[in-house]
Design an enzyme around this catalytic site. Structure first.
Site, PDB file in Angstrom:
ATOM      1  N   GLY A 180       0.806  -1.212   0.000  1.00 44.81           N
ATOM      2  CA  GLY A 180       0.000   0.000   0.000  1.00 44.81           C
ATOM      3  C   GLY A 180       0.837   1.260   0.000  1.00 44.81           C
ATOM      4  N   LYS A 181       2.071   1.173   0.488  1.00 42.35           N
ATOM      5  CA  LYS A 181       2.967   2.315   0.416  1.00 42.35           C
ATOM      6  C   LYS A 181       3.481   2.470  -1.018  1.00 42.35           C
ATOM      7  CE  LYS A 181       2.759   3.149   4.867  1.00 42.35           C
ATOM      8  NZ  LYS A 181       1.794   2.120   5.267  1.00 42.35           N
TER       9      LYS A 181
END
Length: 369
Positions: A180-181
């Site tokens: 998700g980063k």
């Protein structure tokens, strides 16, 4: 909308080749070749003297605080708008977090000054959704008072403030590489710093104290197993090599969704500060509807993941797990978070999926009114 097929294929081929080579060594110890290479590549990419690869963003924060000797009886000033992992890292050292009011990433410097005292050892701003405080002013504030500045830049990969990378203003910048980063490896984290002695202490802390550091002979201090595993480092290296593309993609995704809902009544895009070259971590909208937290929860039920509705983001003083600490209320941070819709986007979101999310947000907002 997504990275080019050829680029992704090349990254996967390189990572698979490295992973195969790693597995072929079994049952021999695999060492830390890729973790060390990742550190060197990080430092080169973001212009710092050192990088330390770790097992998570939380580990990065804990190691940074511990490497600067912060512990029992100390206080750390931290943004009232933060995630629980930031507070966990502070408490793991034995220090006490002291919440400073904030809104839209900006710290209340009057509140900061009022809460600075002889027990204060560090300031820890949290760059939620890639938005930053006035880092130049904060750096000067800490320097004038002899305080460590440790940036929680876990969501700020690729953000620049005054032309400089977020996470490189303070003594240390801490990052997460969780899925998700922007720079992801499933799990993992890292620290950027120009302080060589600190980097050695942080690396020693992450290896049970087995590595020597200035003033700390090997085995003289306790530490943790916070090392970045080699398979994780291989994935991280592959994504670091295409970081510019990943950053550009996230910005396009966020711009696409914000444009699609720009004229929805009751929702207003939250613009970044003019000095901020924002990474577009998440589409941010001010919710001007009644019961905004309930509205965010409704969107989560309809498949639009967001920080409040899905993950219950709120100020630290309202977290049940921290009630025993007696943390001070942060009214501006509370009002800010309660009325912020931060939509979760990631590399896998296609343009069609973003359009579907925009449709749901639009219909739910109109019905809500």
């Amino acid at each position: 909308m997504n990275p080019t097929t050829s680029t992704v294929a090349a990254m996967r081929a390189t990572a698979l080749g490295r992973m195969t080579e790693l597995l072929d060594r079994s049952p021999d110890p695999v060492g830390d070749e890729h973790a060390r290479a990742f550190e060197a590549e990080l430092a080169d990419r973001f212009g710092t003297a050192h990088a330390v690869a770790l097992s998570s963003g939380t580990a990065a924060l804990h190691a940074a605080l511990a490497a600067y000797g912060i512990g029992d009886g100390d206080e750390v000033l931290v943004s009232g708008a933060c995630v629980v992992m930031t507070l966990v890292a502070i408490r793991l050292t034995g220090a006490m977090p002291v919440l400073v009011d904030s809104a839209n990433g900006e710290l209340d410097f009057d509140d900061l000054a009022a809460k600075t005292n002889p027990r204060t050892k560090a300031v820890l701003p949290v760059h939620l959704a890639g938005r930053c405080a006035d880092l130049a002013r904060l750096t000067a504030y800490c320097a004038d008072r002899g305080l460590r500045l440790i940036e929680d830049a876990c969501q700020a990969q690729g953000t620049r403030y005054d032309g400089r990378w977020a996470g490189t203003f303070g003594d240390a910048g801490c990052f997460s590489a969780k899925d998700g980063k922007l720079l992801w490896s499933g799990e993992g984290g890292y620290i950027l710093t120009d302080d060589g002695g600190f980097a050695a202490r942080a690396r020693s802390f992450a290896t049970h104290g087995f590595l020597p550091a200035p003033g700390q002979p090997a085995g003289s201090r306790l530490g943790h197993n916070y090392r970045m595993p080699e398979p994780v480092a291989i994935i991280a290296r592959g994504n670091l090599a295409r970081f510019d593309e990943l950053l550009a993609l996230r910005r396009r995704q966020t711009r696409h969704l914000l444009d699609a809902v720009a004229h929805v009544p009751g929702l207003t895009p939250i613009q970044p500060d003019a000095r901020l070259d924002w990474n577009g971590y998440a589409p941010l909208l001010r919710v001007e509807l009644e019961r905004p937290r309930e509205f965010c929860a409704r969107l989560a039920e309809q498949g639009v993941a967001n920080s409040v509705g899905t993950y219950g983001l709120t100020t630290a003083d309202r977290l049940p797990s921290l009630q025993n600490l007696g943390l001070s209320a942060c009214p501006a941070a509370r009002a800010d978070l309660d009325t912020t819709l931060a939509v979760v986007v990631h590399e896998g979101h296609t343009e069609a999926r973003l359009d579907e999310m925009a449709r749901i947000i639009t219909e739910e907002a109109r019905q809500w009114r």
